[in-house]
Design a protein around this motif. Structure first.
Motif, PDB file in Angstrom:
ATOM      1  N   GLY A   1      18.113  -1.340  -5.387  1.00 18.75           N
ATOM      2  CA  GLY A   1      18.725  -1.327  -4.069  1.00 18.75           C
ATOM      3  C   GLY A   1      19.494  -0.067  -3.724  1.00 18.75           C
ATOM      4  N   PRO A   2      20.547   0.136  -4.374  1.00 22.24           N
ATOM      5  CA  PRO A   2      21.337   1.434  -4.140  1.00 22.24           C
ATOM      6  C   PRO A   2      21.030   2.863  -4.282  1.00 22.24           C
ATOM      7  CG  PRO A   2      22.528  -0.107  -5.771  1.00 22.24           C
ATOM      8  CD  PRO A   2      21.237  -0.495  -5.867  1.00 22.24           C
ATOM      9  N   ARG A   3      19.547   2.763  -4.769  1.00 24.95           N
ATOM     10  CA  ARG A   3      18.947   4.092  -4.959  1.00 24.95           C
ATOM     11  C   ARG A   3      17.732   4.413  -4.003  1.00 24.95           C
ATOM     12  NH1 ARG A   3      17.375   4.929 -11.112  1.00 24.95           N
ATOM     13  NH2 ARG A   3      16.673   6.764 -10.364  1.00 24.95           N
ATOM     14  N   LEU A   4      17.454   3.441  -2.978  1.00 20.13           N
ATOM     15  CA  LEU A   4      16.495   3.566  -2.057  1.00 20.13           C
ATOM     16  C   LEU A   4      16.421   4.945  -1.338  1.00 20.13           C
ATOM     17  CD1 LEU A   4      16.035   0.103  -0.581  1.00 20.13           C
ATOM     18  CD2 LEU A   4      14.789   0.877  -2.536  1.00 20.13           C
ATOM     19  N   GLU A   5      17.762   5.488  -1.129  1.00 23.46           N
ATOM     20  CA  GLU A   5      17.694   6.870  -0.275  1.00 23.46           C
ATOM     21  C   GLU A   5      16.739   7.748  -1.173  1.00 23.46           C
ATOM     22  OE1 GLU A   5      18.122   8.911   3.061  1.00 23.46           O
ATOM     23  OE2 GLU A   5      18.577   6.727   2.612  1.00 23.46           O
TER      24      GLU A   5
ATOM     25  N   GLU B   1       0.879  -1.186   0.109  1.00 14.64           N
ATOM     26  CA  GLU B   1      -0.104  -0.105  -0.055  1.00 14.64           C
ATOM     27  C   GLU B   1       0.844   1.305   0.119  1.00 14.64           C
ATOM     28  OE1 GLU B   1      -3.698   0.001   0.103  1.00 14.64           O
ATOM     29  OE2 GLU B   1      -2.919  -1.862  -0.601  1.00 14.64           O
ATOM     30  N   ARG B   2       2.053   1.331   0.942  1.00 14.82           N
ATOM     31  CA  ARG B   2       2.889   2.407   0.873  1.00 14.82           C
ATOM     32  C   ARG B   2       3.408   2.700  -0.756  1.00 14.82           C
ATOM     33  NH1 ARG B   2       0.109   3.449   4.804  1.00 14.82           N
ATOM     34  NH2 ARG B   2       0.533   2.194   6.669  1.00 14.82           N
ATOM     35  N   TRP B   3       3.667   1.599  -1.144  1.00 12.18           N
ATOM     36  CA  TRP B   3       4.365   1.539  -2.489  1.00 12.18           C
ATOM     37  C   TRP B   3       3.284   1.940  -3.487  1.00 12.18           C
ATOM     38  CZ3 TRP B   3       8.276   2.670  -5.057  1.00 12.18           C
ATOM     39  CH2 TRP B   3       8.306   2.459  -6.451  1.00 12.18           C
ATOM     40  N   GLU B   4       2.047   1.751  -3.354  1.00 16.35           N
ATOM     41  CA  GLU B   4       1.068   2.070  -4.414  1.00 16.35           C
ATOM     42  C   GLU B   4       1.023   3.807  -4.063  1.00 16.35           C
ATOM     43  OE1 GLU B   4      -1.246   1.632  -7.275  1.00 16.35           O
ATOM     44  OE2 GLU B   4      -0.571   0.136  -6.548  1.00 16.35           O
ATOM     45  N   THR B   5       0.995   4.022  -3.055  1.00 20.09           N
ATOM     46  CA  THR B   5       1.000   5.769  -2.763  1.00 20.09           C
ATOM     47  C   THR B   5       2.496   6.357  -3.234  1.00 20.09           C
ATOM     48  OG1 THR B   5      -0.265   5.198  -0.878  1.00 20.09           O
ATOM     49  CG2 THR B   5       0.629   7.507  -1.125  1.00 20.09           C
ATOM     50  N   LEU B   6       3.313   5.726  -3.133  1.00 20.63           N
ATOM     51  CA  LEU B   6       4.788   6.302  -3.416  1.00 20.63           C
ATOM     52  C   LEU B   6       5.060   6.268  -4.885  1.00 20.63           C
ATOM     53  CD1 LEU B   6       7.371   7.366  -2.287  1.00 20.63           C
ATOM     54  CD2 LEU B   6       7.898   4.969  -1.684  1.00 20.63           C
ATOM     55  N   ARG B   7       4.775   5.302  -5.720  1.00 22.43           N
ATOM     56  CA  ARG B   7       5.345   4.871  -6.933  1.00 22.43           C
ATOM     57  C   ARG B   7       5.179   6.103  -7.937  1.00 22.43           C
ATOM     58  NH1 ARG B   7       2.076   2.606 -11.028  1.00 22.43           N
ATOM     59  NH2 ARG B   7       4.220   1.403 -11.722  1.00 22.43           N
ATOM     60  N   GLU B   8       4.121   6.767  -7.889  1.00 25.12           N
ATOM     61  CA  GLU B   8       3.914   8.034  -8.875  1.00 25.12           C
ATOM     62  C   GLU B   8       4.749   9.056  -8.513  1.00 25.12           C
ATOM     63  OE1 GLU B   8       0.172  10.526  -8.188  1.00 25.12           O
ATOM     64  OE2 GLU B   8      -0.338   8.402  -7.566  1.00 25.12           O
ATOM     65  N   HIS B   9       5.513   8.960  -7.391  1.00 25.12           N
ATOM     66  CA  HIS B   9       6.323  10.268  -7.108  1.00 25.12           C
ATOM     67  C   HIS B   9       7.913   9.770  -7.091  1.00 25.12           C
ATOM     68  CE1 HIS B   9       2.834  12.362  -5.704  1.00 25.12           C
ATOM     69  NE2 HIS B   9       2.640  11.250  -5.123  1.00 25.12           N
ATOM     70  N   THR B  10       8.247   8.566  -7.940  1.00 25.70           N
ATOM     71  CA  THR B  10       9.417   7.977  -8.092  1.00 25.70           C
ATOM     72  C   THR B  10       9.734   8.131  -9.613  1.00 25.70           C
ATOM     73  OG1 THR B  10       8.855   6.302  -6.454  1.00 25.70           O
ATOM     74  CG2 THR B  10      10.604   5.865  -7.807  1.00 25.70           C
ATOM     75  N   PRO B  11      11.059   8.555  -9.745  1.00 27.94           N
ATOM     76  CA  PRO B  11      11.810   8.315 -10.977  1.00 27.94           C
ATOM     77  C   PRO B  11      11.334   7.135 -11.803  1.00 27.94           C
ATOM     78  CG  PRO B  11      13.371   9.186  -9.632  1.00 27.94           C
ATOM     79  CD  PRO B  11      12.177   8.736  -8.860  1.00 27.94           C
ATOM     80  N   ALA B  12      10.921   7.140 -13.239  1.00 30.98           N
ATOM     81  CA  ALA B  12      10.475   6.239 -14.098  1.00 30.98           C
ATOM     82  C   ALA B  12      11.357   4.860 -13.958  1.00 30.98           C
ATOM     83  CB  ALA B  12      10.276   6.872 -15.291  1.00 30.98           C
ATOM     84  N   ASP B  13      12.587   5.219 -14.047  1.00 33.69           N
ATOM     85  CA  ASP B  13      13.502   3.966 -14.120  1.00 33.69           C
ATOM     86  C   ASP B  13      13.482   3.359 -12.759  1.00 33.69           C
ATOM     87  OD1 ASP B  13      14.981   6.043 -13.068  1.00 33.69           O
ATOM     88  OD2 ASP B  13      16.866   5.262 -13.658  1.00 33.69           O
ATOM     89  N   LEU B  14      13.740   4.022 -11.858  1.00 36.03           N
ATOM     90  CA  LEU B  14      13.572   3.445 -10.350  1.00 36.03           C
ATOM     91  C   LEU B  14      12.066   2.776 -10.173  1.00 36.03           C
ATOM     92  CD1 LEU B  14      14.802   2.994  -7.738  1.00 36.03           C
ATOM     93  CD2 LEU B  14      14.191   5.105  -6.893  1.00 36.03           C
ATOM     94  N   ARG B  15      11.066   3.469 -10.505  1.00 35.81           N
ATOM     95  CA  ARG B  15       9.700   2.766 -10.421  1.00 35.81           C
ATOM     96  C   ARG B  15       9.617   1.446 -11.160  1.00 35.81           C
ATOM     97  NH1 ARG B  15       6.942   6.946 -11.822  1.00 35.81           N
ATOM     98  NH2 ARG B  15       6.856   6.644 -14.220  1.00 35.81           N
TER      99      ARG B  15
ATOM    100  N   ASP C   1      12.584  11.156   0.899  1.00 38.54           N
ATOM    101  CA  ASP C   1      11.598  12.376   0.945  1.00 38.54           C
ATOM    102  C   ASP C   1      10.209  12.239   0.543  1.00 38.54           C
ATOM    103  OD1 ASP C   1      13.675  13.643   2.277  1.00 38.54           O
ATOM    104  OD2 ASP C   1      14.482  14.864   0.388  1.00 38.54           O
ATOM    105  N   PRO C   2      10.205  11.612  -0.807  1.00 42.96           N
ATOM    106  CA  PRO C   2       8.623  11.123  -1.422  1.00 42.96           C
ATOM    107  C   PRO C   2       7.977  10.408  -0.284  1.00 42.96           C
ATOM    108  CG  PRO C   2      10.332  10.928  -3.034  1.00 42.96           C
ATOM    109  CD  PRO C   2      11.370  11.149  -1.730  1.00 42.96           C
ATOM    110  N   PHE C   3       8.615   9.342   0.380  1.00 37.11           N
ATOM    111  CA  PHE C   3       7.837   8.447   1.231  1.00 37.11           C
ATOM    112  C   PHE C   3       7.482   9.460   2.575  1.00 37.11           C
ATOM    113  CE2 PHE C   3       7.315   5.840   4.907  1.00 37.11           C
ATOM    114  CZ  PHE C   3       6.821   4.674   4.182  1.00 37.11           C
ATOM    115  N   ALA C   4       8.227  10.340   3.063  1.00 36.17           N
ATOM    116  CA  ALA C   4       7.895  11.314   4.041  1.00 36.17           C
ATOM    117  C   ALA C   4       6.504  12.193   3.728  1.00 36.17           C
ATOM    118  CB  ALA C   4       9.121  12.251   4.428  1.00 36.17           C
ATOM    119  N   ALA C   5       6.550  12.736   2.236  1.00 38.90           N
ATOM    120  CA  ALA C   5       5.495  13.381   1.998  1.00 38.90           C
ATOM    121  C   ALA C   5       4.430  13.020   1.471  1.00 38.90           C
ATOM    122  CB  ALA C   5       6.217  14.219   0.614  1.00 38.90           C
ATOM    123  N   TYR C   6       4.197  11.454   0.858  1.00 32.46           N
ATOM    124  CA  TYR C   6       3.081  10.959   0.516  1.00 32.46           C
ATOM    125  C   TYR C   6       2.946   9.698   1.187  1.00 32.46           C
ATOM    126  CZ  TYR C   6       4.186  14.376  -3.239  1.00 32.46           C
ATOM    127  OH  TYR C   6       4.523  15.563  -3.891  1.00 32.46           O
TER     128      TYR C   6
END
Length: 199
Positions: A146-150, A78-92, A154-159
């Motif tokens: 994995g190396p890009r989780l950081e 559920e967190r990922w569903e909320t977060l994914r649209e705010h994630t860079p396309a390649d990382l998403r 900020d998007p996780f905190a916001a959304y």
């Protein structure tokens, strides 16, 4: 009571020697043998070479702070569903692949593996089902993400943050991902598959 999950990595060649109608029972016994009466700690409960009385063709993993419950995995989805649209396309894209292996049902799918392998209807009862070839894709997706989780902090905190609720903090979310990465890495290293049993 709630839904549970036990993650196991499996020697697929051995699994395929077990009659289809007996596989779920064999996997359940292998993942939770009568000889295993200790309280499981986080991480690997055992890895081959297995202790006496334990099967050498599978290994069991315990996710930290979940007590075997599927609920944290559901809420991570559920967190990922909320977060994914705010994630860079390649990382998403990479995380979509990686997370779909365990707890996230991609849009446009029903999550029942119906098209995955008609010859093995027994796998429909599993919470995760990844033959070795699928594990390769999961491992590649983790290498990319994995190396890009950081970047997600900020998007996780916001959304997606929900302090005090299941997987409501970024650290809880990434801890679950790192646990899944450990399972994937071990399966990939051995050329095995992985299965999430509802036990």
């Amino acid at each position: 009571m709630g839904a549970d999950i036990t993650a196991v990595i499996v020697d697929w060649a051995h699994l395929e020697t077990i009659p289809v109608t007996e596989r779920k029972c064999a996997l359940t016994e292998a993942a939770d043998p009568d000889a295993y009466d200790e309280v499981a700690e986080d991480g690997w409960a055992w890895l081959p070479p297995a202790p006496e009385g334990f099967p050498a063709w599978c290994a069991r993993y315990e996710f930290g702070n979940t007590l075997g419950s599927f609920k944290p995995h559901f809420w991570a989805g559920e967190r990922w569903e909320t977060l994914r649209e705010h994630t860079p396309a390649d990382l998403r894209t990479a995380l979509d692949t990686f997370l779909a292996g365990l707890f996230w049902i991609p849009p446009g799918t029903d999550g029942d593996h119906a098209d995955e392998d008609h010859a093995n209807p027994w796998h429909g009862a599993m919470r995760a089902y990844s033959p070795p070839l699928n594990v390769v894709a999961l491992a590649q997706a983790w290498s990319a993400s994995g190396p890009r989780l950081e970047e997600l902090r900020d998007p996780f905190a916001a959304y997606a943050a929900a302090p005090g609720r299941w997987v409501g903090r970024f650290e809880e979310f990434t801890k679950l991902l790192h646990g899944w990465a450990e399972v994937v890495a071990e399966a990939h290293h051995r050329g095995w598959g992985l299965i999430g049993l509802p036990i």
